[in-house]
Design a protein around this motif. Structure first.
Motif, PDB file in Angstrom:
ATOM      1  N   VAL A  47       0.988  12.357  -0.406  1.00 42.92           N
ATOM      2  CA  VAL A  47       1.561  13.072   0.749  1.00 42.92           C
ATOM      3  C   VAL A  47       1.387  14.361   0.935  1.00 42.92           C
ATOM      4  N   ASP A  48       1.284  14.792   2.243  1.00 43.81           N
ATOM      5  CA  ASP A  48       1.176  16.110   2.849  1.00 43.81           C
ATOM      6  C   ASP A  48       2.740  16.638   2.820  1.00 43.81           C
ATOM      7  N   GLY A  49       3.263  17.064   1.746  1.00 40.34           N
ATOM      8  CA  GLY A  49       4.764  17.471   1.910  1.00 40.34           C
ATOM      9  C   GLY A  49       5.418  17.092   0.804  1.00 40.34           C
ATOM     10  N   THR A  50       6.555  17.571   0.294  1.00 36.18           N
ATOM     11  CA  THR A  50       7.239  17.223  -0.731  1.00 36.18           C
ATOM     12  C   THR A  50       8.599  16.659  -0.558  1.00 36.18           C
ATOM     13  N   GLU A  51       8.831  15.897   0.392  1.00 39.13           N
ATOM     14  CA  GLU A  51      10.160  15.232   0.730  1.00 39.13           C
ATOM     15  C   GLU A  51       9.641  13.784   0.732  1.00 39.13           C
ATOM     16  N   LYS A  52      10.465  12.940   0.216  1.00 42.24           N
ATOM     17  CA  LYS A  52      10.336  11.548  -0.144  1.00 42.24           C
ATOM     18  C   LYS A  52       9.989  10.812   1.374  1.00 42.24           C
ATOM     19  N   VAL A  53       8.930  10.047   1.297  1.00 47.67           N
ATOM     20  CA  VAL A  53       8.844   9.507   2.781  1.00 47.67           C
ATOM     21  C   VAL A  53       9.012   8.042   2.671  1.00 47.67           C
ATOM     22  N   SER A  54       9.096   7.391   4.007  1.00 47.91           N
ATOM     23  CA  SER A  54       9.410   6.057   3.961  1.00 47.91           C
ATOM     24  C   SER A  54       8.347   5.313   4.940  1.00 47.91           C
ATOM     25  N   PRO A  55       7.022   5.141   4.374  1.00 54.09           N
ATOM     26  CA  PRO A  55       5.823   4.562   5.400  1.00 54.09           C
ATOM     27  C   PRO A  55       6.356   2.960   5.857  1.00 54.09           C
ATOM     28  N   ALA A  56       5.883   2.672   6.756  1.00 56.32           N
ATOM     29  CA  ALA A  56       6.105   1.405   7.339  1.00 56.32           C
ATOM     30  C   ALA A  56       5.589   0.215   6.453  1.00 56.32           C
ATOM     31  N   VAL A  57       6.129  -0.812   6.483  1.00 54.38           N
ATOM     32  CA  VAL A  57       5.404  -2.106   5.737  1.00 54.38           C
ATOM     33  C   VAL A  57       4.099  -2.469   6.350  1.00 54.38           C
ATOM     34  N   GLY A  58       3.067  -2.842   5.648  1.00 52.88           N
ATOM     35  CA  GLY A  58       1.935  -3.274   5.907  1.00 52.88           C
ATOM     36  C   GLY A  58       0.663  -2.134   5.799  1.00 52.88           C
ATOM     37  N   ASP A  59      -0.176  -2.400   6.784  1.00 54.34           N
ATOM     38  CA  ASP A  59      -1.397  -1.376   6.835  1.00 54.34           C
ATOM     39  C   ASP A  59      -0.927  -0.154   7.514  1.00 54.34           C
ATOM     40  N   THR A  87     -10.229 -17.419   5.642  1.00 50.87           N
ATOM     41  CA  THR A  87      -8.778 -17.591   5.563  1.00 50.87           C
ATOM     42  C   THR A  87      -8.032 -16.460   5.908  1.00 50.87           C
ATOM     43  N   VAL A  88      -6.888 -16.383   6.272  1.00 52.29           N
ATOM     44  CA  VAL A  88      -5.872 -15.287   6.741  1.00 52.29           C
ATOM     45  C   VAL A  88      -5.731 -14.463   5.866  1.00 52.29           C
ATOM     46  N   ARG A  89      -5.913 -13.250   5.603  1.00 51.60           N
ATOM     47  CA  ARG A  89      -5.320 -12.229   4.441  1.00 51.60           C
ATOM     48  C   ARG A  89      -4.077 -11.571   4.368  1.00 51.60           C
ATOM     49  N   ASP A  90      -3.935 -11.491   5.573  1.00 51.54           N
ATOM     50  CA  ASP A  90      -2.451 -10.780   5.827  1.00 51.54           C
ATOM     51  C   ASP A  90      -1.447 -11.233   6.820  1.00 51.54           C
ATOM     52  N   SER A  91      -0.558 -12.257   6.626  1.00 53.95           N
ATOM     53  CA  SER A  91       0.084 -12.926   7.533  1.00 53.95           C
ATOM     54  C   SER A  91       1.265 -12.263   8.183  1.00 53.95           C
ATOM     55  N   SER A  92       1.453 -10.883   7.299  1.00 53.25           N
ATOM     56  CA  SER A  92       2.511 -10.039   7.712  1.00 53.25           C
ATOM     57  C   SER A  92       2.521  -9.060   8.761  1.00 53.25           C
ATOM     58  N   ALA A  93       0.969  -9.022   9.166  1.00 55.76           N
ATOM     59  CA  ALA A  93       0.605  -8.031   9.983  1.00 55.76           C
ATOM     60  C   ALA A  93       1.240  -8.333  11.444  1.00 55.76           C
ATOM     61  N   ALA A  94       1.648  -7.212  12.156  1.00 57.41           N
ATOM     62  CA  ALA A  94       2.109  -7.455  13.393  1.00 57.41           C
ATOM     63  C   ALA A  94       1.335  -8.185  14.376  1.00 57.41           C
ATOM     64  N   GLY A  95       2.060  -9.203  15.080  1.00 59.56           N
ATOM     65  CA  GLY A  95       1.098 -10.246  15.950  1.00 59.56           C
ATOM     66  C   GLY A  95       0.387 -11.374  15.264  1.00 59.56           C
ATOM     67  N   CYS A  96       0.523 -11.358  13.817  1.00 54.91           N
ATOM     68  CA  CYS A  96      -0.417 -12.344  13.137  1.00 54.91           C
ATOM     69  C   CYS A  96       0.690 -13.711  12.641  1.00 54.91           C
ATOM     70  N   GLN A  97       1.259 -13.370  11.645  1.00 50.88           N
ATOM     71  CA  GLN A  97       2.441 -14.530  11.449  1.00 50.88           C
ATOM     72  C   GLN A  97       1.949 -15.905  11.047  1.00 50.88           C
ATOM     73  N   VAL A  98       0.716 -15.996  11.031  1.00 48.13           N
ATOM     74  CA  VAL A  98       0.165 -17.313  10.117  1.00 48.13           C
ATOM     75  C   VAL A  98      -0.581 -17.215   8.910  1.00 48.13           C
ATOM     76  N   ARG A  99      -0.703 -18.190   8.139  1.00 48.73           N
ATOM     77  CA  ARG A  99      -1.460 -18.189   6.878  1.00 48.73           C
ATOM     78  C   ARG A  99      -2.560 -19.184   7.171  1.00 48.73           C
ATOM     79  N   GLY A 100      -3.446 -19.394   6.042  1.00 47.89           N
ATOM     80  CA  GLY A 100      -4.361 -20.644   6.158  1.00 47.89           C
ATOM     81  C   GLY A 100      -5.567 -20.165   6.774  1.00 47.89           C
ATOM     82  N   ALA A 101      -6.018 -21.115   7.562  1.00 44.82           N
ATOM     83  CA  ALA A 101      -7.463 -21.158   8.030  1.00 44.82           C
ATOM     84  C   ALA A 101      -7.608 -20.019   8.912  1.00 44.82           C
ATOM     85  N   ALA A 102      -8.680 -19.375   9.005  1.00 47.52           N
ATOM     86  CA  ALA A 102      -9.075 -18.376  10.072  1.00 47.52           C
ATOM     87  C   ALA A 102      -9.572 -18.982  11.471  1.00 47.52           C
ATOM     88  N   SER A 103      -9.948 -20.180  11.435  1.00 44.44           N
ATOM     89  CA  SER A 103     -10.641 -20.846  12.757  1.00 44.44           C
ATOM     90  C   SER A 103     -10.426 -22.309  12.562  1.00 44.44           C
TER      91      SER A 103
END
Length: 1010
Positions: A141-153, A542-558
């Protein structure tokens, strides 16, 4: 500080030249650099101090890939837990600068005392930096305060210079990196060449080459044992291989130069081993293990020197004796140190005909020798065959069993499984370090695996060629004498244990449960934001990250991949031949953006009917009342209307705090089609909270019942136990409204048999039907155990005519899944039942008054017995000559459940009694399971005091007996403590099975990287 790897030596040499040519007058400030032009996290070694660790502290190494020094003042290294979504928990301020193409070393906490000190440390953070060894996120981190990054990428997040998310962490760059299997899997995650593509999975590789590099003057820790690679301490001496090996764990001439002769027994010119095995001429054969005092074989490590010797060559070698992660070897530094005697008449060594020694000390005496394994070997894991070409074996007739199947940590039953793993576990390797999931290796055919000759957990192994007993990174291995691929001869043959259909369970109605492995009719390409696992041609599978915004699915890619997945599931469910099936891990179509919660369920039912040729299946519609914020996966029911009909509507448990992090139970009442209301039975489908994603227990005051202490119970045990309690109450209420006492609790309970959630259900009076089969539904960490169950209330149990676990999934290699299509040049996908999921389906037969079933629980061919009411023997029959033969805790508590271990092979059904006033402990006559146990429950009214537990066959023969003491719940007694579903256990941090299985046995894949 150890010497860098060959790859890093190149980097360092280049940095020295570039540093002289391009050194700036002042260090530049550090800034976030998504293009890889700034400081990066280069290596993370997070198992420091654990058993097998090379260093006694954790560390994070930073690297500057640029041509200018970079100032680190005002920056910090931070850590957040795998499940955290707020501020980071660890923060270490950085100072000074990092040279152009230089390194900066930050050490952290420690898991124990194992391992050596580190030098060159820039910042010694100790407990201020104490990341999990298997999951979490490191942040520069560029800084010395604790950060709170978003979940995901978090690529491109302002203020974050670099990040490494690993394991099940919810925060990462691109995708989380593959983690070590446990704290005893003592490998580092290392960045390749300092290159940053903003994808942790692609940028980091697990390696056993641990290379902390820094420019500080701090030394952290104390040396535990000197590592290999030292220069010799004196002139070379002529020694036999046995003299070099010695009679203990380390060579008596470690660090010394030695010359020895022998015959080449195995040669590895390719594959990454970089060496060959040498054995003293004429040794081996029919070796008397009792009088054998030292190994006659040794590994010769050639490093970059080409391996030109061949098997059978008589060779003299001169080199340095060292220990490489416990493997005694001779390290040669020049091709002149290897001399082949073309005219030698040396007698070739014979393979030693030995059984697998059950101790490390016994194995050490044969380390490096050619052997012909004797006695029984059984496959106990095939998961890593898909990646590293490894097959985990047990030196016995049955696979290893996860210890919490038998008892909780600290109990004799648990300890017995740990001891068994330590005595029997060995891995069949492919004599290479190749990672077949790496696209650069995908054109090499996978070893051992094929569609024609399956390799399955539980299969007997026959050695058709000799192997070398090898020890690499805390794992004993059988190495072939040459690199094995799908194109070469392999040294073993495997029994084919496949069954085309489940056993006949009888009954008028058949009830099944099937985890369908994230079956999603909504494919990833129909959503936005999804990322994918790809095949060797780069095609999404197959889907790798179902938690990504707009994804929300698992399983087959196509759609094409869905059809592959669906083909396996459909043929398996139809072949199960059940009338009612509980499904777990099927798409919740509302969460997937559809207007109908049952959309995917309907797609699957249509596919089942198309394959069957008529509309034989229907699904149970979702109820109107649904929980808020449901998961993307759910449970569901399908059924055959010609056989059963619905009684009322389905109901989902709503409003229970216990299920805040899991899928709520789903209940439905059924009765035979056109049948009587008295035959109504209730089925409740379940999918409790998983074992993963919990924080590791630290032994500190803030530990709770949901942390993972590494002993096999996993994370969230407290939550699963509360879910089991809520489930029992919900089932009682639902059954009462339907005026029936016949209740089945089914599904994926994510708990092994001795764990608190399961004992909670058993203590409520339910009977485990799977326990009657002697089979298991799951394989993990090199051992079997059930996560999937069918529990029957006493009234329902009386109607059960048989049960079977159909081992078509958990025992097969993951390489057969639709998700691994075209990963390797040998494509092992086929549209059949095998590896349709990772859990095995289960089936029971139910007798009804409308049919001809008698409800007497005949079991399947391998299961329960029907021999009438058990009859006790007289006390006078419990003589001294039949004492023993069984094992049970010496202290039993009223109301608790135990495993009785029966020695030897028992094919007859048995009953277990408490004498002198005979009290039946078993559920009538039962079969001894495949691993030699019988489950019993001590009645609440059992007599207190000293008694004898006796095991008796249906013909009246006494198998054996043991003295015990029966106590009341809560009483203090001497002797072995019982395991229960409710007692408060201390957190015992010891090296037990998942450490042994995870580190010593199977999960640890520590390899010398080429």
């Amino acid at each position: 500080m150890t010497k860098p790897t060959r790859q890093r030596r190149v980097i360092l040499a280049a940095s020295a030249l570039l540093g002289l040519a391009c050194a700036p007058l002042a260090a530049l400030p550090a800034t976030a650099a998504p293009d890889g032009s700034g400081v990066v996290i280069n290596e993370a070694y997070l198992s420091g101090g654990s058993a097998g660790a090379i260093y006694d502290h954790k560390f994070v190494e930073l690297y500057n890939p640029t041509d200018a020094a970079i100032a680190l003042d005002g920056m910090s290294l931070q850590y957040r837990s795998a499940t955290g979504d707020g501020a980071t928990s660890n923060l270490v301020e950085l100072t000074g600068e990092i040279d152009a193409q230089g390194y900066y070393l930050v050490t952290g906490g420690s898991n124990g005392d194992t391992g050596d000190a580190m030098t060159g440390v820039n910042v010694a953070a100790e407990g201020s930096l104490d990341p999990s060894g298997t999951k979490g996120t490191l942040l520069l981190v560029d800084g010395t305060e604790k950060v709170s990054p978003a979940v995901g990428d978090i690529v491109g997040t302002e203020g974050i210079v670099d990040a490494l998310g690993y394991g099940s962490s919810n925060t990462f760059e691109g995708e989380a990196a593959v983690p070590p299997g446990s704290n005893q899997d003592v490998r580092s995650n290392v960045r390749t060449g300092g290159v940053d593509t903003d994808n942790n999975t692609d940028d980091f590789t697990l390696t056993a080459e641990i290379t902390p590099q820094g420019t500080g003057d701090i030394t952290v820790g104390e040396d535990d044992a000197e590592q290999g690679g030292e220069e010799p301490t004196g002139p070379s001496q002529e020694l036999s291989i046995a003299e070099i090996q010695g009679d203990s764990w380390e060579s008596p001439v470690k660090k010394e130069a030695a010359t020895t002769t022998g015959v080449v027994t195995a040669a590895y010119p390719t594959g990454g081993f970089d060496g060959f095995y040498l054995q003293t001429a004429g040794t081996g054969g029919d070796v008397d293990a009792a009088s054998h005092t030292a190994s006659d074989g040794i590994f010769v490590y050639t490093d970059t020197i080409p391996v030109t010797v061949e098997i059978g060559d008589a060779v003299t070698v001169n080199g340095i004796v060292d220990e490489y992660y416990g493997l005694t070897q001779i390290r040669v530094t020049s091709d002149n140190d290897i001399t082949v005697d073309e005219n030698s008449d040396a007698v070739a060594p014979e393979p030693a005909t030995i059984t697998f020694p059950d101790t490390d000390a016994g194995r050490e005496l044969f380390e490096g020798m050619l052997i012909a394994p004797q006695s029984d070997y059984t496959v106990t894991e095939v998961y890593e065959a898909n990646r590293y070409g490894e097959i985990a074996l047990a030196a016995s007739t049955t696979p290893l069993v996860n210890p919490t199947v038998k008892g909780l940590p600290g109990t004799p039953a648990y300890d017995a499984e740990v001891a068994r793993a330590e005595a029997e576990a060995v891995t069949l390797d492919d004599a290479s370090t190749v990672d077949y999931t790496n696209s650069s290796n995908s054109n090499t055919p996978l070893p051992y695996l094929s569609l024609e000759n399956p390799v399955r957990v539980g299969a007997a192994v026959t050695f058709t060629d000799s192997v070398v007993l090898d020890y690499r990174f805390s794992v004993w291995k059988f190495q072939p004498t040459h690199v094995v691929t799908g194109d070469t001869e392999q040294p073993v043959a495997f029994e084919n244990t496949r069954e085309a259909a489940p056993q006949d369970v009888g009954g008028d109605v058949k009830l099944g449960t099937f985890n369908v492995l994230n079956y999603f009719a909504t494919t990833g390409d129909q959503r936005s934001g999804c990322t994918y696992y790809t095949d060797r041609d780069g095609n999404p599978i197959t889907v790798r990250d179902s938690s990504a915004a707009g994804c929300q699915v698992r399983g087959a890619a196509s759609q094409q991949n869905l059809e592959r997945q669906q083909a396996k599931i459909v043929v398996a469910i139809n072949a199960l031949d059940a009338d009612v099936v509980s499904l777990e891990e099927i798409e919740n179509s509302l969460a997937a953006g559809k207007g109908d919660r049952d959309d995917a369920l309907g797609v699957l039912v249509d596919a089942l009917n198309d394959a069957a040729g008529s509309d034989i299946w229907a699904f149970v519609p979702s109820p109107k009342a649904l929980p808020k914020n449901e998961d993307v996966i759910r449970t569901a029911f399908i059924y055959k209307p010609a056989t059963v009909e619905l009684v009322g509507d389905a109901q989902i448990l709503i409003g229970s705090d216990a299920f805040d992090n899991a899928r709520e139970p789903d209940a439905q009442a059924f009765k035979p089609a056109g049948g009587d209301a008295d035959d109504t039975f209730v089925v409740v489908s379940n999918h409790l909270k998983s074992k993963g994603s919990a924080e590791e227990c630290t032994g500190k005051d803030d530990d709770d019942e949901n942390c993972d202490n590494g002993e096999g119970v996993g994370g969230f045990n407290g939550d699963r136990t509360r879910q089991a309690e809520a489930l029992v109450a919900f089932a009682d209420e639902f059954a009462s409204r339907h005026d029936t006492d016949k209740v089945f609790l089914v599904g994926d309970f994510n708990s092994y048999a001795a764990e608190d959630p399961i004992t909670t259900i058993l203590n409520a009076g339910y009977v485990d039907q799977g326990a009657k089969t002697g089979e298991y539904t799951y394989n993990y960490g090199g051992a079997v155990g059930s996560l999937d169950y069918i529990f029957a209330s006493p009234a329902a149990d009386a109607t059960v005519t048989g049960q079977d676990i159909w081992n078509i999934n958990s025992v097969e290699s993951v390489a057969l899944e639709y998700s691994r299509h075209n990963y390797n040049v040998t494509d092992l996908y086929a549209p059949d039942v095998y590896r349709a999921s990772d859990h095995d389906p289960m089936l029971v037969g139910i007798a009804t008054s409308a049919g001809d079933g008698d409800g007497t629980d005949d079991g399947d061919d391998d299961g329960g017995a029907d021999a009438g009411e058990p009859v006790p023997v007289d006390d006078s029959d419990l003589t001294a000559d039949v004492e023993g033969g069984i094992s049970v805790p010496s202290t039993l508590v009223r109301g608790e459940t135990y495993s009785v271990t029966v020695e030897g092979e028992i094919s007859a059904a048995v009953a277990v009694w408490l004498h002198s006033d005979p009290v039946l402990l078993s559920d009538g006559y039962v079969e001894v399971t495949g691993d030699g146990t019988v489950t019993v429950t001590v009645p609440a009214e059992a007599p207190l005091g000293e008694h004898r537990v006796a095991v008796v066959t249906e013909s009246g023969d006494v198998v054996g007996w043991q003295a015990v003491t029966v106590t009341d719940a809560g009483a203090t007694a001497s002797g072995d403590l019982p395991w229960t579903g409710t007692e408060a256990l201390p957190l015992l941090i010891v090296a037990l099975l998942l450490m042994a299985l995870g580190g010593v046995v199977l999960v640890a894949r520590r390899r010398r990287m080429s």
